[in-house]
Design a protein around this motif. Structure first.
Motif, PDB file in Angstrom:
ATOM      1  N   THR A   1      -1.117   8.785   5.172  1.00 18.77           N
ATOM      2  CA  THR A   1      -0.984   8.303   3.712  1.00 18.77           C
ATOM      3  C   THR A   1      -0.910   6.697   3.686  1.00 18.77           C
ATOM      4  O   THR A   1      -0.750   5.914   4.840  1.00 18.77           O
TER       5      THR A   1
ATOM      6  N   LEU B   1       1.962   6.668  -3.914  1.00 10.87           N
ATOM      7  CA  LEU B   1       0.614   7.503  -4.164  1.00 10.87           C
ATOM      8  C   LEU B   1      -0.429   7.007  -3.225  1.00 10.87           C
ATOM      9  O   LEU B   1      -0.498   6.038  -2.736  1.00 10.87           O
ATOM     10  N   ASP B   2      -1.083   7.939  -2.792  1.00  8.53           N
ATOM     11  CA  ASP B   2      -2.362   7.697  -2.276  1.00  8.53           C
ATOM     12  C   ASP B   2      -2.966   6.571  -2.676  1.00  8.53           C
ATOM     13  O   ASP B   2      -3.142   6.040  -4.003  1.00  8.53           O
TER      14      ASP B   2
ATOM     15  N   PRO C   1      -0.792  15.672  -9.980  1.00  7.83           N
ATOM     16  CA  PRO C   1       0.040  15.589  -8.736  1.00  7.83           C
ATOM     17  C   PRO C   1      -0.157  16.921  -7.683  1.00  7.83           C
ATOM     18  O   PRO C   1      -0.310  18.087  -8.420  1.00  7.83           O
TER      19      PRO C   1
ATOM     20  N   ASP D   1       2.072  15.665  -3.121  1.00  6.59           N
ATOM     21  CA  ASP D   1       2.525  14.354  -4.033  1.00  6.59           C
ATOM     22  C   ASP D   1       3.910  14.979  -4.471  1.00  6.59           C
ATOM     23  O   ASP D   1       4.988  14.132  -4.791  1.00  6.59           O
TER      24      ASP D   1
ATOM     25  N   ARG E   1       6.644  14.490  -2.053  1.00  2.00           N
ATOM     26  CA  ARG E   1       7.230  13.237  -1.739  1.00  2.00           C
ATOM     27  C   ARG E   1       7.889  12.634  -2.961  1.00  2.00           C
ATOM     28  O   ARG E   1       8.831  11.972  -2.705  1.00  2.00           O
ATOM     29  N   TYR E   2       7.755  13.055  -4.191  1.00  2.00           N
ATOM     30  CA  TYR E   2       8.132  12.427  -5.250  1.00  2.00           C
ATOM     31  C   TYR E   2       9.480  13.090  -5.632  1.00  2.00           C
ATOM     32  O   TYR E   2      10.533  12.404  -6.011  1.00  2.00           O
TER      33      TYR E   2
ATOM     34  N   ASP F   1       3.930   5.208 -10.002  1.00  2.00           N
ATOM     35  CA  ASP F   1       4.758   6.164  -9.353  1.00  2.00           C
ATOM     36  C   ASP F   1       5.777   6.612 -10.510  1.00  2.00           C
ATOM     37  O   ASP F   1       6.270   7.848 -10.206  1.00  2.00           O
TER      38      ASP F   1
ATOM     39  N   MET G   1       3.795   9.452 -11.991  1.00  2.00           N
ATOM     40  CA  MET G   1       3.744  10.681 -11.408  1.00  2.00           C
ATOM     41  C   MET G   1       5.107  11.386 -10.983  1.00  2.00           C
ATOM     42  O   MET G   1       5.124  12.367 -10.997  1.00  2.00           O
TER      43      MET G   1
ATOM     44  N   CYS H   1       5.699  15.265 -12.116  1.00  2.00           N
ATOM     45  CA  CYS H   1       6.192  16.253 -11.366  1.00  2.00           C
ATOM     46  C   CYS H   1       7.431  16.983 -11.755  1.00  2.00           C
ATOM     47  O   CYS H   1       7.750  18.190 -11.238  1.00  2.00           O
TER      48      CYS H   1
END
Length: 738
Positions: free
Chosen positions: A176, A431-432, A480, A484, A487-488, A502, A505, A509
């Motif tokens: 990542t 994020l990627d 997502p 993802d 991660r978030y 972010d 995202m 999520c």
């Protein structure tokens, strides 16, 4: 973990699979959450096997990237005809034989690509992860059959299963923007592919489909190699490099055990990569050839016929015969008797003409003084279809024809025939990087705050303040992933500290069933318009079939064609037939008389005007063929099938997002009421459309029986032949009777 969800998942598995997964947990090969994902994988695999292997034709709504935008299409994978179709509004845009499919590349989120031999790849996007999984599953079966010459279907017409050669747990390195980590996968090696089922995620996104990836080995350009250490190896494809690691477990806790597993994986993958490479090499004679359309009379005369015709030709002159030259590619007409050797291009001279065998002359009962005519090479209706078709009661003998006029125009002239060959932002983003870059571009024109997104999802129509179709489509692309979400959801800081990418995202999520909600809104917008587009097209096909079924004048015209064609062929030394396929109508303007502007179609018009002029008005009974649409019965049926699936998805989504408590927010309650009303309306409209579609298919099937055509013939071809015939017939009428 939700105990109810776990029990439901495991209850769908047999005891053997449950025991296998439980042993993996006991040996600490997988976590509890990983075990649940394995169980979900097994459930999905069984569901795919049951749902997909019980049919032979599959329709999916997809998006195709073209002209810098995503266009909606129907992707039909047909194991009956072994063909993949690209359909738009009932029109078959493209069709590809299974043999042209080289590989299928599984890319991020809902996207995937179909790789073809000798043409540009298809970059596609499925409407859901479930559809994507099914499409790739079916395509893998197609690729499998291509590589190893195994039948792509069983005796019942279903796609063949693909056996697992080897399987095991492997860690896959994933990079990542911020870190490098190892994620656990169940990896299965099959002939032509590696299938990867992700089981190493936290599983906090309850709506996530178990992540599945495929590494295609069929392209012939895949390499595998050991890396530093005894536990890692890499697989290099055209687009990606995958680094795998043998995990240490209770069962494999010694370096020699790990090294043994590493060697086993590398050797097996190398072996199947080599098999794929060998299978992908072009085979001699495997390439088909196409040629431009030539005149009807450009055909190769079989060797025995060349000798026979040469008996009655004055070979002293060659100039006038050049317009009657032959092409070496056309096959003799169906239904003719094969008299001798294959067709060969020859240049006949007087000295080369051998004496005719007496048996050949007796077979045709012809004498040198007989006036021979050109043959009409029509497509013949098989004998087993004659009785149930219009040809069974056809009476061409009652149609009078002027024999002398026909012979005058189409007799073979006393000239020789020469036969031969013719030739970015500095702020850190979680994020990627690639996805974040594209998402950030979209957000610059997205006038909605992250906190307002959830409210927008409760507004069905754009004019009421809801999202636009373009915004919904874009958000679906940046959904997502489970990784993802993990991660978030582990982020503990203030959202205001994050980059706007972010922030969105993170908010996405938090929204339950986000993917289903976006799919729901888009389908609610598209479904009524799709039904409105299809209705007139289906009605047109119904009316066209009815007109064709009831037109007596058209049958009368066909009887004239049959009488004229049989007369010419009898004079040409060929057998009479009882019926011809409607594709033969397109050949009438291609057979020329002694006057180059006079064709067999002109002869047909002359005979009709001479004996039954009223038949010349047959097109008045076939008004729906004046400007026949490109949409076909096959394409329209596929469109309606997809609409049924979309409506079923709406109903399932409503059950999923329906408030679980009585104390739902007013906005949520209003949304559910509107949704219920729309579903009832769409169910009624689609039911009517479906009935019309069934009527269309039944009427068209009757047409195929009536004219002795094969049941798999698409209406686009059949109706196109008739439409073209009507147009050419009118032109000929204007030229014959000015």
């Amino acid at each position: 973990m939700d105990n109810t969800r776990t029990q439901d998942t495991f209850s769908q598995l047999n005891q053997e699979k449950i025991l296998k997964i439980m042993n993996m947990v006991k040996n600490k090969e997988v976590s509890i959450e990983g075990a649940l994902r394995l169980a979900q994988k097994e459930v999905y695999a069984e569901k795919d096997s049951h749902d997909l292997l019980t049919g032979s034709q599959f329709n999916f709504s997809i998006y195709k990237y073209k002209h810098y935008r995503w266009q909606k299409r129907i992707l039909q994978i047909d194991f009956n005809t072994k063909t993949i179709f690209n359909i738009e509004k009932g029109i078959i845009k493209k069709q590809f034989p299974f043999s042209q499919v080289k590989a299928c590349e599984d890319t991020e989120r809902r996207r995937f690509s179909i790789v073809f031999h000798g043409r540009q790849d298809y970059e596609l996007e499925a409407v859901s992860l479930d559809d994507k999984r099914k499409i790739i599953y079916l395509l893998s079966r197609v690729i499998q059959s291509n590589l190893y010459k195994r039948p792509a279907e069983t005796c019942s017409g279903r796609p063949a299963e693909c056996d697992v050669v080897h399987e095991g747990l492997l860690d896959l390195q994933q990079n990542t923007f911020t870190s490098t980590e190892w994620v656990k996968y169940l990896v299965q090696l099959r002939e032509g592919e590696l299938t990867l089922y992700c089981i190493g995620l936290g599983g906090k996104n309850e709506t996530a489909d178990p992540m599945t990836n495929r590494i295609d080995l069929s392209g012939g350009d895949v390499t595998v190699s050991k890396e530093n250490g005894c536990s890692t190896f890499s697989i290099q494809t055209k687009e990606h490099n995958y680094l795998f690691r043998i995990p240490f477990t209770v069962q494999n806790n010694r370096p020699e055990d790990v090294s043994k597993l590493q060697n086993e994986w590398v050797l097996l993958i190398e072996r199947y990569c080599q098999l794929c490479k060998d299978a992908s090499l072009p085979q001699e004679g495997s390439q088909g050839c196409t040629s431009s359309e030539v005149d009807y009379e450009d055909f190769t005369v079989p060797l025995n016929e060349q000798k026979e015709e040469a008996l009655y030709l004055d070979v002293s002159s060659t100039t006038a015969s050049l317009n009657e030259s032959s092409s070496p590619h056309t096959k003799p007409a169906e239904g003719e008797e094969a008299l001798a050797s294959p067709a060969l291009p020859l240049s006949i001279s007087k000295a080369e003409v051998p004496p005719a065998p007496p048996a050949l002359l007796q077979g045709y009962s012809l004498s040198p003084s007989t006036k021979r005519t050109k043959a009409f090479h029509w497509d013949v209706v098989p004998c087993d279809k004659i009785q149930k078709s219009v040809w069974g009661s056809c009476e061409p003998s009652k149609r009078k024809i002027d024999v002398s006029r026909l012979c005058d125009q189409f007799q073979i002239q006393d000239t020789a025939i020469v036969l031969g060959n013719e030739p970015s932002v500095n702020q850190h983003i979680m994020l990627d990087q690639k996805v974040a870059h594209n998402f950030n571009i979209f957000l610059k024109s997205f006038r909605v705050k992250p906190s307002e997104l959830k409210e927008k999802l409760y507004i069905i129509h754009e004019e009421s303040g809801g999202l636009t179709d373009e915004q919904i489509t874009a958000l679906r692309r940046y959904m997502p992933t489970p990784k993802d979400a993990e991660r978030y959801q582990s982020f503990k800081g203030s959202p205001s500290e994050l980059h706007v990418v972010d922030q969105f995202m993170l908010e996405m999520c938090k929204i339950p069933y986000l993917g289903q909600r976006l799919d729901l809104l888009l389908t609610l917008r598209e479904l009524p318009q799709s039904m409105r587009d299809l209705e007139p097209l289906i009605n047109q096909k119904i009316q066209a079939s009815k007109q064709l079924q009831s037109s007596q004048k058209f049958v009368g015209v066909l009887e004239y064609v049959l009488a004229i064609g049989n007369h010419l062929n009898e004079k040409a030394g060929k057998q009479k037939v009882k019926g011809f396929r409607l594709s033969s109508l397109t050949k009438l303007p291609l057979l020329r008389g002694k006057e180059r502007t006079f064709t067999l179609l002109h002869a047909l018009v002359e005979q009709i005007f001479l004996h039954e002029p009223d038949l010349a008005k047959f097109s008045h009974e076939l008004t729906e063929f004046e400007a026949v649409s490109d949409a076909s019965v096959k394409g329209l049926s596929a469109e309606v099938d997809v609409l049924k699936k979309e409506l079923e998805n709406i109903i399932q989504c409503r059950r999923l997002i329906k408030p679980k408590t009585i104390k739902a927010a007013p906005q949520e309650s209003q949304f559910c009421r509107e949704l219920k009303d729309l579903i009832q309306k769409y169910e009624g409209d689609l039911s009517q459309l479906s009935k019309r579609c069934d009527e269309m298919k039944k009427l068209y099937s009757n047409i195929l029986v009536k004219f002795g055509e094969p049941q798999d013939l698409d209406s686009e071809e059949l109706f196109g032949w008739i439409s073209s015939f009507i147009s050419e017939f009118r032109k000929a009428c204007a030229e014959v009777m000015p």
